[in-house]
Scaffold this active site. Structure first.
Site, PDB file in Angstrom:
ATOM      1  N   HIS A 133       0.797  -1.234   0.000  1.00 22.39           N
ATOM      2  CA  HIS A 133       0.000   0.000   0.000  1.00 22.39           C
ATOM      3  C   HIS A 133       0.829   1.283   0.000  1.00 22.39           C
ATOM      4  O   HIS A 133       0.458   2.271   0.649  1.00 22.39           O
ATOM      5  CB  HIS A 133      -0.954   0.008   1.189  1.00 22.39           C
ATOM      6  CG  HIS A 133      -2.065  -0.993   1.099  1.00 22.39           C
ATOM      7  ND1 HIS A 133      -2.578  -1.443  -0.102  1.00 22.39           N
ATOM      8  CD2 HIS A 133      -2.770  -1.642   2.075  1.00 22.39           C
ATOM      9  CE1 HIS A 133      -3.547  -2.319   0.130  1.00 22.39           C
ATOM     10  NE2 HIS A 133      -3.675  -2.465   1.437  1.00 22.39           N
ATOM     11  N   HIS A 208      -9.757   2.296   0.516  1.00 25.90           N
ATOM     12  CA  HIS A 208      -9.559   1.231   1.508  1.00 25.90           C
ATOM     13  C   HIS A 208     -10.511   1.336   2.699  1.00 25.90           C
ATOM     14  O   HIS A 208     -10.098   1.171   3.848  1.00 25.90           O
ATOM     15  CB  HIS A 208      -8.111   1.246   2.003  1.00 25.90           C
ATOM     16  CG  HIS A 208      -7.607  -0.088   2.465  1.00 25.90           C
ATOM     17  ND1 HIS A 208      -8.065  -0.703   3.604  1.00 25.90           N
ATOM     18  CD2 HIS A 208      -6.689  -0.931   1.936  1.00 25.90           C
ATOM     19  CE1 HIS A 208      -7.435  -1.852   3.776  1.00 25.90           C
ATOM     20  NE2 HIS A 208      -6.592  -2.021   2.759  1.00 25.90           N
ATOM     21  N   GLU A 342     -11.632  -3.684  -2.400  1.00 24.35           N
ATOM     22  CA  GLU A 342     -10.706  -2.703  -2.957  1.00 24.35           C
ATOM     23  C   GLU A 342     -10.571  -2.934  -4.456  1.00 24.35           C
ATOM     24  O   GLU A 342      -9.965  -3.922  -4.884  1.00 24.35           O
ATOM     25  CB  GLU A 342      -9.342  -2.832  -2.284  1.00 24.35           C
ATOM     26  CG  GLU A 342      -9.385  -2.792  -0.765  1.00 24.35           C
ATOM     27  CD  GLU A 342      -8.165  -3.478  -0.160  1.00 24.35           C
ATOM     28  OE1 GLU A 342      -7.033  -3.105  -0.522  1.00 24.35           O
ATOM     29  OE2 GLU A 342      -8.365  -4.402   0.665  1.00 24.35           O
TER      30      GLU A 342
END
Length: 377
Positions: A133, A208, A342
């Site tokens: 991420h 997210h 996601e």
């Protein structure tokens, strides 16, 4: 003297004007202070509303969705996303990307390395041994974005902008990004992404949020029903890096091609490296068309959430690493009390030549759209 025909035509025009719907642009939401980061940077919050009672609250740190209040069939509202009441919460170890914009490259990059145009780049290995991420202290979820609120005849929104400088978190190129949230009058939360670069660089952005349609702080999300519009997924190694193959979901616990209660087969996955669901699904769609990726339903409230995307994949994650951290209103967020959907390119695409490319070149524009559409049944 006015003629009878003129009077009649005037009356008819007036009646038509009265009958015609008039569209009024919504007011742009106003910035409200939401505190400061530990470094003293001011964080602002914007509140979006629509005529159906929905409320979305967004903060500039991480271009983050902090609250999302959604009505059920009776009009009762519940905040359906996890989050915190202050900046300190978002800066704590308990924040697992709650509601954030993640990137530059969302999901995992194997061993935090990739090679582009003959040069190797090294990234933070914040999910040992991999990059996750966007990495470390300057990943997109942690920086404070600029914000421009707006109102349209179909809702309210905010466009967040940030330029990640060349070399930030190890990535090449100055990457200029815009993330636009719009809360529409028909109960869509729409997210549009745009980015440009001055050097070739990988880009894979996503949203997210952790969702529980019974309300944030409810004890479990395992009672929700889920449908995923995907016949295949990307199998992984023991560190959750894809092997490069695409495998059918049929006959496995990963098959959600028909609405299935999340808890039905999750126990078959507890001994795997994912500890539950944490899998990338290959969506049944063509190219970058906007298409249905998933539909989630909470039987207790009747709330539904459909997810539409232009992206090729969706990561389904069941909050396996939530750890009773205290969130909004002091509510605890236990393991598997919320889930993520996601929309994104596949994990480790930058190292997987058979996967759809995530490389953005100068002169190109990165675009994608994700819509979370709410209803009840």
């Amino acid at each position: 003297m006015l003629t009878e025909s003129w009077l009649l035509s005037t009356v008819l025009v007036a009646l038509l004007l009265l009958a015609a719907p008039i569209a009024f642009a919504a007011e742009a939401p106003k910035a409200e202070p939401f505190g400061e980061t530990a470094d003293g940077v001011a964080v602002s919050e914007y509140t979006l509303t629509n005529p159906n009672g929905m409320v979305a609250k967004l903060i500039t740190r991480g271009a983050t969705l902090r609250e999302l209040h959604v009505p059920d069939a009776k009009g009762n509202l519940a905040d359906v996303v996890l989050g915190f009441d202050d900046v300190a919460g978002y800066e704590s170890e308990g924040n697992q990307y709650f509601g954030t914009t993640t990137g530059r490259v969302a999901n995992r990059v194997a061993k935090g390395k990739f090679t582009l145009n003959g040069k190797e780049y090294s990234l933070a290995t914040n999910n040992d041994p991999n990059h996750l991420h966007g990495g470390g202290p300057r990943s997109l979820d942690k920086v404070v974005w600029n914000a421009e609120p707006f109102g349209t005849d179909n809702g309210q929104g905010v466009t967040f902008t940030y330029t990640s400088p060349d070399g930030e978190e190890g990535y090449p190129g100055n990457l200029a990004m815009a993330v636009t949230y719009t809360l529409t009058n028909n109960n869509d939360l729409r997210i549009d992404y745009k980015a440009t670069t001055d050097q070739a660089t990988p880009v894979n952005l996503t949203h997210h949020s952790y969702f529980n349609l019974s309300g944030a702080g409810s004890s479990t999300v395992l009672d929700h029903e889920l449908m995923l519009n995907a016949d295949r997924y990307t199998p992984t190694d023991e560190t959750l890096i894809p092997t490069g193959k695409l495998a059918p979901v049929s006959g496995t616990p990963l098959d959600f091609t028909k609405p299935t209660v999340v808890s039905e087969r999750i126990d078959e996955l507890v001994s795997t490296p994912a500890l539950g669901y944490d899998h990338n699904y290959v969506l049944n769609k063509k190219g970058d068309e906007l298409a249905l990726a998933a539909k989630l339903r909470d039987p207790s409230s009747g709330r539904t959430m459909s997810v539409l995307t232009t992206e090729p994949g969706v990561q389904f994650y069941t909050g396996n690493f939530l750890m009773d951290q205290k969130g909004k209103g002091g509510k605890a967020y236990p393991k598997r009390s919320a889930l993520c959907l996601e929309t994104q390119h596949f994990p480790d695409s930058v190292n997987q030549p058979t996967f759809p490319s995530v490389i953005l070149n100068p002169g190109q524009t990165y675009r994608q759209t994700c819509i979370y559409r709410f209803g009840s049944e």
